[in-house]
Design a protein around this motif. Structure first.
Motif, mmCIF file in Angstrom:
data_model
loop_
_atom_site.group_PDB
_atom_site.id
_atom_site.type_symbol
_atom_site.label_atom_id
_atom_site.label_comp_id
_atom_site.label_asym_id
_atom_site.label_seq_id
_atom_site.Cartn_x
_atom_site.Cartn_y
_atom_site.Cartn_z
ATOM 1 N N SER A 130 0.814 -1.206 0.000
ATOM 2 C CA SER A 130 0.000 0.000 0.000
ATOM 3 C C SER A 130 0.849 1.258 0.000
ATOM 4 O O SER A 130 2.063 1.216 0.256
ATOM 5 C CB SER A 130 -0.907 0.019 1.243
ATOM 6 O OG SER A 130 -1.696 -1.147 1.321
ATOM 7 N N GLU A 131 0.187 2.371 -0.269
ATOM 8 C CA GLU A 131 0.837 3.670 -0.112
ATOM 9 C C GLU A 131 0.955 3.930 1.386
ATOM 10 O O GLU A 131 -0.046 3.925 2.106
ATOM 11 C CB GLU A 131 -0.006 4.761 -0.785
ATOM 12 C CG GLU A 131 0.723 6.086 -1.002
ATOM 13 C CD GLU A 131 0.823 6.881 0.268
ATOM 14 O OE1 GLU A 131 1.919 7.426 0.539
ATOM 15 O OE2 GLU A 131 -0.188 6.957 1.004
ATOM 16 N N VAL B 152 1.547 6.418 3.668
ATOM 17 C CA VAL B 152 0.906 7.485 4.441
ATOM 18 C C VAL B 152 -0.584 7.198 4.615
ATOM 19 O O VAL B 152 -1.120 7.260 5.723
ATOM 20 C CB VAL B 152 1.124 8.853 3.770
ATOM 21 C CG1 VAL B 152 0.292 9.930 4.462
ATOM 22 C CG2 VAL B 152 2.602 9.233 3.798
ATOM 23 N N SER B 153 -1.263 6.870 3.528
ATOM 24 C CA SER B 153 -2.710 6.616 3.625
ATOM 25 C C SER B 153 -2.981 5.343 4.416
ATOM 26 O O SER B 153 -3.962 5.273 5.165
ATOM 27 C CB SER B 153 -3.335 6.527 2.238
ATOM 28 O OG SER B 153 -2.759 5.468 1.500
ATOM 29 N N PHE B 154 -2.126 4.346 4.291
ATOM 30 C CA PHE B 154 -2.330 3.109 5.034
ATOM 31 C C PHE B 154 -2.267 3.377 6.530
ATOM 32 O O PHE B 154 -3.151 2.950 7.291
ATOM 33 C CB PHE B 154 -1.293 2.058 4.653
ATOM 34 C CG PHE B 154 -1.508 0.725 5.323
ATOM 35 C CD1 PHE B 154 -2.318 -0.230 4.737
ATOM 36 C CD2 PHE B 154 -0.923 0.438 6.542
ATOM 37 C CE1 PHE B 154 -2.539 -1.458 5.355
ATOM 38 C CE2 PHE B 154 -1.137 -0.783 7.172
ATOM 39 C CZ PHE B 154 -1.945 -1.729 6.568
ATOM 40 N N ARG C 78 -2.597 6.248 8.065
ATOM 41 C CA ARG C 78 -3.684 7.145 8.456
ATOM 42 C C ARG C 78 -4.976 6.364 8.675
ATOM 43 O O ARG C 78 -5.752 6.659 9.584
ATOM 44 C CB ARG C 78 -3.890 8.219 7.391
ATOM 45 C CG ARG C 78 -4.988 9.222 7.743
ATOM 46 C CD ARG C 78 -5.069 10.354 6.743
ATOM 47 N NE ARG C 78 -5.309 9.881 5.388
ATOM 48 C CZ ARG C 78 -4.466 10.019 4.374
ATOM 49 N NH1 ARG C 78 -3.296 10.616 4.568
ATOM 50 N NH2 ARG C 78 -4.771 9.560 3.169
ATOM 51 N N ASN C 79 -5.230 5.349 7.852
ATOM 52 C CA ASN C 79 -6.483 4.595 7.936
ATOM 53 C C ASN C 79 -6.473 3.515 9.010
ATOM 54 O O ASN C 79 -7.467 2.798 9.168
ATOM 55 C CB ASN C 79 -6.804 3.970 6.578
ATOM 56 C CG ASN C 79 -7.197 5.002 5.548
ATOM 57 O OD1 ASN C 79 -7.753 6.047 5.884
ATOM 58 N ND2 ASN C 79 -6.897 4.731 4.291
#
Length: 533
Positions: A168-169, A171-173, A175-176
């Motif tokens: 996964s990317e 930062v977004s991973f 964050r989620n």
């Protein structure tokens, strides 16, 4: 043996962390490729040693051939995302010392050998997994602290977490990983704002008065005005009189803390408004931890019962579509916290007394009183009391069920709402209506009484009946016990929140009626959470 020359410099540059996170890595040092584990056995050995006590992480690295996740030159984005997340752990009310970001950064900067690199790879993964677990599903194991909190926490599988992360990317991973509920986001922002308020000196001097009312003037009214302004309930004005604007602000404040909104600043209101912001910060921090325990799909439609707020709500797609007052368990017979599926309601229920309640009626039962209660044998036949020698039994050994048949005086009223659970807890009607007038409504043996059970039933039935009111009353008028199953069972969440938000983001606070949040706060502090900043 220590590495020397350009390889050592490349290893060090590839993992160096700057003040703001990760320093850019020069193109000329991007020489360590994914075959690192095969090229450098010392890395593989150190990594295996570093993760040996974590079986899931060991399995992940065995599965991927001990390829690095964090320490390759191509992993700068992952390292940067991890450092950024750990540096903000305190904003979520997490124990930042548990992840030891300074130590991790120092370890990266100190890499000189492949063995060093293997150990720092392990250290980064362990820090990531601990952070991911805590922010996703909570720092604490609540049932170990308070047995009445019965929740199966949604703990992520560590090996799968690592697999998903590397695909996964970053930062977004990361964050989620935190709960995606609107409530968590609102609590997070409210916490940040409150920390800022505390750093700037709080809400101002406390109100030095026993009570205040419209028309009053003086220093205490000015202090009340200033705190209402600081808390966001009044615009910035210069009035020194308890006028209509201040009365409306007091009413809004009273609603936010569960006090009767009469616009008069009585002793309860003064006591609440004088609560230090640090105490409110602790409540928000505990609420965020509780929200992490419920990081699960709650149902597009669900029932939300907040024990401290004495309310039961039906929520459809994050919007409250029905709300009623409730009575919850007394302090000696507390209602537990759990989630279950409501699958039916019983209209005209009988009441089968639990053994603990039979004890309360024992004297009357054995002496011919409590005539509204009947004894039943295992086949469901009524047993005349004159045939029972009560002296041979106790409430726990009586070989009969004790029941009150359906009827206007039944303790469960007209209807009860069933979500099967091992605690024998349900929602129900009651013929005792006076308690709903009270602000604090902790009186029951554990089950939850509803002020408006008929309307609650109508709302549940509306999705499957064209005329839910007529349907309900056609059954109710028979006074025969009838089970009505929901075509779409809905989740019920019994929660305990002393800090929560409205849909508009206004913070609400309630009293810690069972003392549970005080115990959880102490446990968070023991775990390393620093709530004061």
């Amino acid at each position: 043996m220590r590495k020397t020359g350009s390889t050592a410099r490349g290893l060090m540059l590839a993992v160096t962390l700057g003040v703001a996170g990760l320093a850019p890595i020069a193109a000329e040092v991007l020489s360590v490729r994914p075959a690192l584990a095969q090229q450098f056995p010392a890395f593989r050995q150190a990594l295996a040693e570093g993760v040996a006590e974590n079986r899931a992480l060991s399995a992940f690295y065995r599965e991927n051939g001990y390829q690095p996740v964090w320490t390759g030159a191509e992993h700068a984005a992952r390292r940067s995302a991890l450092v950024s997340a750990l540096s903000r752990a305190r904003e979520h009310g997490l124990p930042e010392a548990r992840y030891d970001l300074p130590g991790l950064m120092a370890a990266f900067n100190a890499v000189e050998t492949e063995r060093d690199r293997g150990f720092v790879e392990a250290r980064a993964s362990l820090a990531f997994l601990q952070f991911a677990r805590d922010i996703h599903s909570g720092v604490l194991e609540p049932s170990e602290i308070i047995p009445d909190i019965v929740r199966e926490l949604p703990r992520p599988d560590p090996a799968q977490l690592m697999r998903d992360f590397v695909a996964s990317e970053p930062v977004s991973f990361i964050r989620n990983l935190a709960p995606v509920s609107p409530e968590y986001a609102r609590l997070y922002h409210a916490r940040r704002e409150l920390v800022e308020t505390i750093e700037q000196g709080g809400w101002g001097p406390q109100v030095q008065a026993g009570s205040l009312r419209p028309g009053d003037t003086g220093p205490a009214v000015i202090a009340l005005r200033n705190r209402l302004i600081a808390m966001g309930f009044m615009p910035r004005v210069a009035t020194a009189r308890y006028d209509g604007m201040m009365q409306r602000a007091v009413q809004a404040y009273q609603m936010s803390v569960g006090i009767e909104a009469d616009g008069i600043a009585g002793s309860d209101t003064i006591r609440a408004i004088n609560t230090p912001p640090e105490e409110r910060l602790r409540a928000i921090t505990v609420a965020m931890e509780r929200e992490r325990w419920l990081n699960i799909p709650r149902g597009d439609r669900h029932v939300w019962v907040n024990l401290t707020d004495f309310t039961a709500r039906i929520v459809d797609f994050d919007e409250v579509t029905f709300e009623t007052r409730s009575v919850v368990g007394a302090r000696a017979t507390q209602t537990p916290e759990f989630s279950a599926m409501m699958d039916h309601m019983e209209i005209n229920p009988d009441w089968t007394l639990p053994r603990s309640i039979i004890a309360e009626y024992w004297g009357a039962l054995s002496s011919g009183g409590a005539t509204h209660l009947n004894l039943y044998d295992g086949a469901g036949n009524v047993v005349p009391r004159e045939f029972v020698d009560f002296s041979r039994y106790s409430p726990n050994t009586l070989p009969y069920d004790v029941r009150q048949p359906p009827g206007p005086g039944n303790a469960l009223g007209e209807v009860k709402f069933m979500f099967p659970n091992p605690h024998s807890i349900y929602l129900h009607d009651t013929p005792s209506r006076s308690l709903f007038r009270n602000t604090v409504r902790a009186y029951s043996h554990g089950c939850i009484r509803l002020q408006d059970p008929r309307e609650f039933a109508y709302a549940l039935l509306a999705v499957q009946e064209d005329d839910p009111v007529t349907f309900y009353h056609n059954i109710q008028r028979t006074w025969r016990e009838t089970s009505v199953y929901l075509e779409q069972p809905i989740p019920v969440h019994l929660v305990y929140r002393t800090a929560f938000t409205s849909a508009e983001g206004v913070m609400n606070y309630r009293n810690d009626i069972y003392g549970r949040d005080a115990r959880l706060y102490e446990a968070l502090v023991r775990a390393g959470v620093e709530v004061g900043a």
